[in-house]
Design a protein around this motif. Structure first.
Motif, PDB file in Angstrom:
ATOM      1  N   UNK A 121       0.832  -1.207   0.000  1.00  0.00           N
ATOM      2  CA  UNK A 121       0.000   0.000   0.000  1.00  0.00           C
ATOM      3  C   UNK A 121       0.863   1.253   0.000  1.00  0.00           C
ATOM      4  N   UNK A 122       2.007   1.197   0.671  1.00  0.00           N
ATOM      5  CA  UNK A 122       2.915   2.343   0.660  1.00  0.00           C
ATOM      6  C   UNK A 122       3.485   2.571  -0.742  1.00  0.00           C
ATOM      7  N   UNK A 123       3.783   1.482  -1.464  1.00  0.00           N
ATOM      8  CA  UNK A 123       4.238   1.633  -2.849  1.00  0.00           C
ATOM      9  C   UNK A 123       3.138   2.228  -3.721  1.00  0.00           C
ATOM     10  N   UNK A 124       1.910   1.761  -3.533  1.00  0.00           N
ATOM     11  CA  UNK A 124       0.793   2.328  -4.291  1.00  0.00           C
ATOM     12  C   UNK A 124       0.627   3.809  -3.980  1.00  0.00           C
ATOM     13  N   UNK A 125       0.774   4.162  -2.723  1.00  0.00           N
ATOM     14  CA  UNK A 125       0.696   5.565  -2.314  1.00  0.00           C
ATOM     15  C   UNK A 125       1.762   6.388  -3.039  1.00  0.00           C
ATOM     16  N   UNK A 126       2.993   5.874  -3.070  1.00  0.00           N
ATOM     17  CA  UNK A 126       4.063   6.596  -3.749  1.00  0.00           C
ATOM     18  C   UNK A 126       3.831   6.725  -5.241  1.00  0.00           C
ATOM     19  N   UNK A 127       3.164   5.737  -5.832  1.00  0.00           N
ATOM     20  CA  UNK A 127       2.932   5.765  -7.281  1.00  0.00           C
ATOM     21  C   UNK A 127       1.866   6.790  -7.665  1.00  0.00           C
ATOM     22  N   UNK A 128       0.761   6.816  -6.934  1.00  0.00           N
ATOM     23  CA  UNK A 128      -0.342   7.706  -7.325  1.00  0.00           C
ATOM     24  C   UNK A 128      -0.134   9.131  -6.839  1.00  0.00           C
ATOM     25  N   UNK A 129       0.866   9.351  -5.998  1.00  0.00           N
ATOM     26  CA  UNK A 129       1.063  10.696  -5.467  1.00  0.00           C
ATOM     27  C   UNK A 129       1.660  11.657  -6.488  1.00  0.00           C
ATOM     28  N   UNK A 130       2.353  11.149  -7.504  1.00  0.00           N
ATOM     29  CA  UNK A 130       3.010  12.065  -8.441  1.00  0.00           C
ATOM     30  C   UNK A 130       2.013  12.944  -9.193  1.00  0.00           C
ATOM     31  N   UNK A 131       1.013  12.394  -9.873  1.00  0.00           N
ATOM     32  CA  UNK A 131       0.059  13.295 -10.551  1.00  0.00           C
ATOM     33  C   UNK A 131      -0.673  14.207  -9.575  1.00  0.00           C
ATOM     34  N   UNK A 132      -0.993  13.677  -8.392  1.00  0.00           N
ATOM     35  CA  UNK A 132      -1.664  14.514  -7.404  1.00  0.00           C
ATOM     36  C   UNK A 132      -0.723  15.607  -6.890  1.00  0.00           C
ATOM     37  N   UNK A 133       0.541  15.286  -6.723  1.00  0.00           N
ATOM     38  CA  UNK A 133       1.506  16.284  -6.276  1.00  0.00           C
ATOM     39  C   UNK A 133       1.689  17.403  -7.285  1.00  0.00           C
TER      40      UNK A 133
END
Length: 212
Positions: A121-133
């Motif tokens: 889940x932490x990896x998924x968090x890191x992956x989807x955070x880029x467009x949101x960031x």
């Protein structure tokens, strides 16, 4: 003795208003920091998945992937602390990996690391955070200089999504972990019982053959 300032209940943050109070500045700083933090998390996720998947057919591939998941746990912990300090989000720390597997073999610990839900889940968090960031950085920057009268409302709306992401992807799954532990324990009991029954049957067959 210095007491650290208490954080408000995450569900009872002061309402956003036109005045630029300290919570507005905290939320704004959090949103502006989303981009560099998201870049680090995204690069780490891509490297872990790429290297782990690419080397999975070798001896070192799966251990490297497990190590990458452990690193993702650490990054998730840093994000929980950042959200706790800047957004007032209180999320409990997940249980340590390997609980109940310390005395078991290498492959058992390796398998436990590969199916670690907190790390994935932490990896998924890191992956989807880029467009949101990227989105939050751009919107916040424009709001800071152009739409500053409504900045508190924009910051509160954007950070509401951040709060939901942290709670949804970086919170512990103690109930799930407990159920998995129970199932593994039950499976161990079944295996031990079946092995004992098999040994008893073999012994009975052996004794019967000798009696004849």
């Amino acid at each position: 003795m210095t007491m650290s300032p208490s954080l408000p209940d995450p569900d009872r943050l002061p309402p956003a208003r036109f005045a630029l109070d300290r919570w507005t500045w905290r939320e704004t700083a959090y949103l502006l920091a989303n981009l560099p933090v998201a870049v680090v998390g995204f690069v780490y996720t891509v490297v872990v998945i790429g290297v782990g998947a690419g080397l999975s057919v070798t001896v070192i591939g799966l251990p490297l992937l497990v190590g990458g998941l452990q690193g993702a746990r650490l990054l998730g912990g840093l994000e929980r602390r950042r959200a706790r300090w800047m957004l007032g989000v209180r999320v409990d720390e997940p249980s340590p990996l390997g609980r109940g597997h310390q005395d078991q073999g290498f492959f058992v610990r390796l398998w436990a690391g590969l199916k670690d839900p907190v790390g994935w889940r932490a990896l998924l968090y890191g992956f989807i955070r880029l467009p949101w960031g990227v989105l939050t950085f751009a919107v916040t920057l424009v709001s800071l200089f152009v739409l500053w009268p409504v900045l508190p409302f924009i910051a509160r709306g954007l950070t509401a999504v951040d709060r939901a992401m942290v709670r949804g992807l970086l919170s512990p799954s103690d109930e799930l972990e407990r159920r998995i532990a129970e199932l593994e324990s039950d499976r161990g009991v079944v295996v031990d019982t079946a092995a004992a029954d098999l040994r008893r049957i073999e012994r009975d067959l052996h004794d019967g053959a000798q009696a004849r």
